[in-house]
Scaffold this motif. Structure first.
Motif, PDB file in Angstrom:
ATOM      1  N   LYS A  79       0.821  -1.206   0.000  1.00 61.33           N
ATOM      2  CA  LYS A  79       0.000   0.000   0.000  1.00 61.33           C
ATOM      3  C   LYS A  79       0.861   1.265   0.000  1.00 61.33           C
ATOM      4  O   LYS A  79       0.450   2.309  -0.501  1.00 61.33           O
ATOM      5  CB  LYS A  79      -0.917   0.013   1.222  1.00 61.33           C
ATOM      6  CG  LYS A  79      -1.979  -1.073   1.239  1.00 61.33           C
ATOM      7  CD  LYS A  79      -2.737  -1.070   2.566  1.00 61.33           C
ATOM      8  CE  LYS A  79      -3.697  -2.241   2.668  1.00 61.33           C
ATOM      9  NZ  LYS A  79      -4.377  -2.278   3.993  1.00 61.33           N
ATOM     10  N   GLU A 106      -2.868   3.188   8.427  1.00 60.48           N
ATOM     11  CA  GLU A 106      -4.087   2.630   7.847  1.00 60.48           C
ATOM     12  C   GLU A 106      -5.316   3.201   8.536  1.00 60.48           C
ATOM     13  O   GLU A 106      -5.324   3.394   9.753  1.00 60.48           O
ATOM     14  CB  GLU A 106      -4.114   1.108   7.991  1.00 60.48           C
ATOM     15  CG  GLU A 106      -3.039   0.374   7.216  1.00 60.48           C
ATOM     16  CD  GLU A 106      -3.105  -1.125   7.459  1.00 60.48           C
ATOM     17  OE1 GLU A 106      -3.269  -1.874   6.484  1.00 60.48           O
ATOM     18  OE2 GLU A 106      -3.000  -1.536   8.629  1.00 60.48           O
ATOM     19  N   THR A 153     -11.486   0.859   7.134  1.00 61.90           N
ATOM     20  CA  THR A 153     -11.346   0.425   5.736  1.00 61.90           C
ATOM     21  C   THR A 153     -10.002  -0.231   5.462  1.00 61.90           C
ATOM     22  O   THR A 153      -9.850  -0.932   4.464  1.00 61.90           O
ATOM     23  CB  THR A 153     -11.482   1.635   4.793  1.00 61.90           C
ATOM     24  OG1 THR A 153     -10.376   2.531   5.000  1.00 61.90           O
ATOM     25  CG2 THR A 153     -12.789   2.364   5.044  1.00 61.90           C
ATOM     26  N   ASP A 165      -7.542   1.257   4.396  1.00 57.70           N
ATOM     27  CA  ASP A 165      -6.892   1.994   3.311  1.00 57.70           C
ATOM     28  C   ASP A 165      -5.655   2.710   3.860  1.00 57.70           C
ATOM     29  O   ASP A 165      -5.641   3.157   5.018  1.00 57.70           O
ATOM     30  CB  ASP A 165      -7.841   3.027   2.709  1.00 57.70           C
ATOM     31  CG  ASP A 165      -8.977   2.386   1.937  1.00 57.70           C
ATOM     32  OD1 ASP A 165      -8.804   1.233   1.486  1.00 57.70           O
ATOM     33  OD2 ASP A 165     -10.036   3.033   1.793  1.00 57.70           O
TER      34      ASP A 165
END
Length: 327
Positions: A216, A310, A314, A316
């Motif tokens: 990520k 993060e 979610t 993300d």
């Protein structure tokens, strides 16, 4: 362990007249922290504490006994790393992993050497013998053998013995952030343009564990608070690792090969122990103290733990540009 190369942990040889890496007799020394790094960030006169907090040294006073051969090899490596350093993340990324391992490993081993010398002298004053456990002898002996790849025909084949991550990092140009764990053999360094984290002897399992967040992160320049959290994750995962790294070490035709072996799990014993949000929050609070963030800010009742890597729901990745903390 191969018998052909010097291993100071066999007989606990930490003497100012024996080269720390080759074991050759010498009166020369080399700085634990490369001198160009001390000069660039001007921290030579700052002090670093030993693990028991009763002894501290100036960074510039930390020097290792070193033969001319080893000095020459490290000087060549320093020139290469310094040149890469000037080009920031892209320059460091162009280096071979083994070169980063050798360069960062010298610093961590140098601090470990001082811990050994200090403990040996402390026990001598008490009339006691200096000894370390067979487990630590093996751990540190393997690490020392790997560092000898700088001067000896030691090569790494197959799976590497380390986890190593390098990423773009947003720091003010005059800031140098450094952390290590000499017993567990971890290293982190954050400077203007890039950050490095190395777990020297985990056989790559921690980077595998953190592969989702590392994926990520790609394409982003981390905020320093994210860098500290990432290192905390690596550090805590190393603490939770429940298996000793194993290696296949062979000596053939005057060459030594080292291969990290896959971990053989046993029933009811996972690779890592149980994660504790409470313990991890305390570790993060230690690293985030410069931001005034305390454990109570990280763990709040009926709220997920605070993270800058993060989103709690979610998962993300948090855009570094959205973080308003200073850098």
């Amino acid at each position: 362990m191969t018998q052909s190369l010097f291993n100071p942990f066999d007989d606990l040889i930490f003497d100012e007249h024996f080269c720390f890496l080759s074991g050759a007799l010498t009166n020369d020394t080399i700085s634990v922290f490369p001198e160009w790094l001390l000069t660039h960030f001007k921290f030579g006169d700052e002090r670093i504490e030993m693990m028991d907090k009763t002894k501290a040294y100036k960074y510039s006073d930390l020097r290792l006994p070193c033969s001319p051969e080893v000095i020459k090899a490290y000087e060549a490596l320093d020139v290469k790393v310094q040149s890469a350093f000037k080009d920031g993340f892209e320059g460091m990324e162009a280096l071979e992993e083994v070169e980063i391992f050798q360069w960062t490993g010298r610093i961590v081993y140098g601090l470990l050497y001082y811990e050994m010398v200090y403990e040996k002298q402390r026990l001598l004053r008490q009339g006691k013998d200096f000894a370390i456990s067979p487990y630590l002898k093996e751990r540190f002996g393997h690490f020392h053998l790997m560092l000898q790849s700088l001067i000896a025909p030691v090569k790494f084949v197959g799976r590497k013995p380390w986890s190593m991550v390098l990423f773009p990092l947003k720091y003010s140009a005059d800031i140098f952030s450094y952390r290590d764990d000499t017993v567990n053999l971890l290293f982190s360094m954050g400077v203007n343009g890039f950050g490095i984290i190395v777990c020297f002897r985990d056989n790559g399992v921690i980077a595998e564990k953190e592969k989702d967040i590392l994926e990520k992160m790609k394409g982003h320049t981390l905020h320093p608070v994210q860098f500290e959290e990432l290192y905390a994750r690596f550090h805590y995962s190393d603490y939770l690792l429940q298996y000793k790294p194993e290696y296949k070490i062979e000596e053939n035709d005057n060459e030594i090969s080292i291969e990290a072996l896959p971990t053989k799990l046993v029933p009811n014993r996972p690779l890592f122990g149980d994660w504790s949000d409470d313990m991890f929050a305390q570790l993060k609070a230690n690293y985030w103290s410069v931001y005034g963030i305390e454990r109570e800010d990280i763990l709040q009742f009926q709220r997920p733990p605070l993270s800058y890597l993060e989103h709690p729901y979610t998962k993300d990745f948090i855009n570094p540009e959205s973080i308003e903390l200073p850098f």
